[in-house]
Design an enzyme around this catalytic site. Structure first.
Site, PDB file in Angstrom:
ATOM      1  CG  ASN A   1      -2.361  -0.152   0.903  1.00  0.00           C
ATOM      2  OD1 ASN A   1      -3.203  -0.196   1.772  1.00  0.00           O
ATOM      3  ND2 ASN A   1      -2.700  -0.250  -0.368  1.00  0.00           N
TER       4      ASN A   1
ATOM      5  NE  ARG B   1      13.722  40.100 -27.996  1.00  0.00           N
ATOM      6  CZ  ARG B   1      12.582  40.563 -28.515  1.00  0.00           C
ATOM      7  NH1 ARG B   1      11.778  41.324 -27.801  1.00  0.00           N
ATOM      8  NH2 ARG B   1      12.252  40.259 -29.755  1.00  0.00           N
TER       9      ARG B   1
END
Length: 674
Positions: free
Chosen positions: A344, A435
């Protein structure tokens, strides 16, 4: 097969065909661990000084054995290792030593499994007819000759980098005294439930839709064993040893929190298996990510029970009971709730996620440096990276990337004659892919930081059901096993890191396209037409970026009802984690191609103009030139890409500039004070 005529013949095994051309009279063939092994045997009348069986583990599921004669008492382990790898490569007709890997020689159990040093003399450290196992490792794994590092597990402090390092097999695990006490307390709660014959989910009932089915007391252990066996329904190739180690280590960490109810002896057996690198066969597909990663964690537990298949560096793939016995390890015998406690949880998602996170962080930092190199090769400007510009839009990642770019580009402490040569040119601004690098790379960095917070919490969280609350002497059925948190984090990571490759491919286009490359030859090669240069390397980058656009579709937006409607919402986190790793791998390759192209552009620029770049960029170029030569004429491209990927995966580009970046940041801070 007797071959006294010494005529060539073919050995067929499944889909593989081995062409054998003998110069000695006999070949022996036998099967072990469902894998073919073959090798030459010298005629019995020969009396060699020493004979060794060298077992080359050249892939996760395949090995090949040779009998190698040493007729020189002065030969070393290094000679034996190189001879074994050479013969294996010739036998399979393939390169079995990819970039970034090394071969390590070990004794084969039941002797010791110890690492043999390259300079050891064979006649001193080995006996006649001893078996030596050759194991492939990552070259950035810790040195096996060093004493192993020990990680103290407490269920609270494990970090992603720690977990990735645990995957290399050179780190041991121990429990802290505090963790031992918490484990004992939680087990006491389960023991009292069993003694009182209380009905508790997963302890005395069935699972999922069978949660209301009461189980007889004399069948509680069988209940847990059946749970593991029935949930071993995974498919697909097995996880690599590195990934399986991380999965096992993470499950150990979660159990050490003391919310699961396992016995201390069970947890200690898991730790011993980890420390010996006895790793279960765990198929990579089959989890829906709630109730936890049931299928992969069941396969992980199955091997520890002595069932199914296991792998270790000394044995290769074999039956789990054989591998455990070879290391003198005991099988796990499950008690009440222990099977459920082992499976689990979200550890499959999180273990793969930790690797994806660490690799994403590494490639993101280096992508900034590569972008700076491309900008320099294209005669771009660093004006757009001005600190005040980015302070006006103060996203953390954006400012971080802009600072890295400033650190390696033209500055007072790192001058560039390329940049100074075009300072008065008529170009006003660069294309977006140059840029806007801080804005695009920046959000990827911020995403990485967000994912790190999620995974760090998840790696140190109890994800069992029912939860054992020892401070209140109760168990509580809840939903901590649900994988939505790490599933979403993996989808976010894939989307964020992909964009770095997306914009990288656009920069690569500008380098290759003569219309945009500021005087560089088309496809970065002289004598275009006769040579194609980077034409198809760019296509490879474009193909990977396109694949990523599909892979970044979030798997966690989907859900399927399972377990007859009981588990009616699931995370699909296992696929999210696997996809994220693939996306990161693609990003590494795209950035590697841009790195090669930027280096080629700079080399051409230097050759044509005699100009130079900044010292950090020059150092990265020199680093790349240690593994990849300039592209003066066409050649096979794939080895160059692989070499560049290896540099990036080993963080070598960042290491080459790290000091420069630190010095620049210090310089910038001093400038602010003035």
């Amino acid at each position: 097969k007797s071959c006294e005529s010494q005529q060539p013949f073919a050995l067929e095994y499944g889909e593989h065909v081995l062409q054998v051309n003998l110069s000695i009279p006999y070949l022996f063939i036998f099967l072990e661990s469902s894998q073919p092994r073959f090798g030459p045997i010298r005629p019995p009348e020969e009396k060699p000084v020493m004979n060794f069986i060298v077992d080359v583990q050249y892939s996760e599921a395949t090995s090949i054995s040779f009998e190698i004669l040493s007729d020189d008492g002065g030969q070393t382990v290094e000679w034996l290792r190189e001879e074994g790898v050479r013969r294996a490569a010739e036998a399979v007709k393939s390169n079995i030593s990819p970039p970034g890997t090394v071969w390590v020689a070990r004794r084969k159990p039941p002797t010791s499994g110890a690492v043999l040093k390259d300079d050891d003399l064979l006649h001193i450290v080995l006996k006649d007819k001893d078996t030596v196992v050759l194991v492939m490792q990552h070259s950035n794994a810790p040195n096996p000759d060093q004493l192993p590092k020990v990680v103290k597990m407490d269920g609270c402090t494990l970090a992603a980098q720690d977990l990735v390092d645990l995957g290399y097999g050179q780190t041991m695990i121990e429990l802290t005294p505090e963790a031992i006490e918490e484990v004992k307390k939680a087990r006491g709660v389960i023991d009292r439930i069993v003694a009182d014959k209380r009905v508790v989910y997963g302890v005395s009932t069935g699972f999922g839709k069978f949660a209301t089915t009461k189980i007889n007391e004399d069948e509680l252990e069988l209940l847990q064993e059946n749970l593991i066996r029935s949930h071993c329904a995974g498919v697909g190739p097995p996880l690599s040893p590195e990934k399986t180690r991380r999965l096992l280590a993470l499950r150990i960490n979660i159990l050490s929190k003391g919310y699961s109810g396992v016995r201390l002896e069970t947890l200690e057996k898991m730790i011993k298996a980890f420390n010996a690198s006895c790793l279960s066969y765990v198929p990579e597909k089959g989890t829906v990510g709630a109730s936890g990663d049931l299928a992969p964690l069941s396969h992980l537990a199955l091997g520890l029970m002595g069932e199914g298949k296991m792998w270790s560096p000394q044995t290769g793939w074999d039956s789990a009971d054989t591998v455990l016995a070879a290391h003198s390890l005991e099988k796990i015998k499950l008690g009440p709730k222990e099977g459920l406690a082992l499976i689990n949880g979200t550890q499959f998602i999180t273990a793969l996620g930790a690797e994806a996170l660490v690799r994403a962080r590494r490639i993101a930092a280096q992508a900034d440096i590569v972008a700076a190199m491309t900008l320099e090769a294209l005669r771009g400007t660093n004006v757009a990276f001005d600190a005040d510009v980015h302070a006006a839009r103060p996203h953390t990642g954006q400012q971080l990337v802009a600072r890295r770019l400033r650190s390696v580009l033209q500055s007072d402490i790192h001058p560039s004659s390329i940049a100074r040569d075009h300072v008065n040119c008529d170009r006003v601004q660069d294309a977006y892919c140059l840029r806007c690098t801080p804005q695009v790379h920046g959000i990827a960095n911020d995403t990485i930081e967000f994912v790190e917070q999620i995974l760090r919490t998840e790696m140190n969280s109890a994800t069992d059901n029912p939860m054992v609350l020892s401070s209140r002497d109760i168990t509580v059925s809840a939903g901590n096993f649900h994988g939505e948190y790490p599933a979403k984090a993996m989808d976010y990571l894939a989307i964020g890191i992909h964009e770095i490759a997306n914009i990288s491919e656009r920069r690569l286009e500008r380098l290759c396209n003569g219309a945009y490359s500021e005087g560089l030859p088309p496809f970065l090669v002289n004598q275009g037409g006769l040579n194609s240069g980077f034409m198809i390397a760019h296509c490879t980058a474009a193909a990977l970026v396109s694949e990523n656009k599909v892979l970044t579709h979030p798997s966690s937006v989907d859900s399927q009802t399972t377990s007859a409607g009981t588990e009616d919402h699931v995370s699909m986190g296992g696929f999210a984690a696997r996809k994220a790793l693939t996306v990161v791998e693609h990003v590494e390759t795209v950035i590697a191609i841009e790195l090669l192209a930027a280096c080629q552009g700079l080399s051409l620029r230097f050759e044509k103009s005699g100009l130079t770049s900044t010292k950090p960029i020059q150092d990265v170029l020199a680093l790349v030139r240690t593994v990849v030569e300039p592209w003066d004429k066409d050649r096979v491209f794939t080895p160059d890409i692989e070499a560049a990927v290896d540099l990036l995966q080993r963080n070598k580009v960042w290491e080459a500039v790290e000091v420069y970046v630190a010095n620049y940041i210090k310089f910038e801070e001093e400038q602010k004070k003035q």
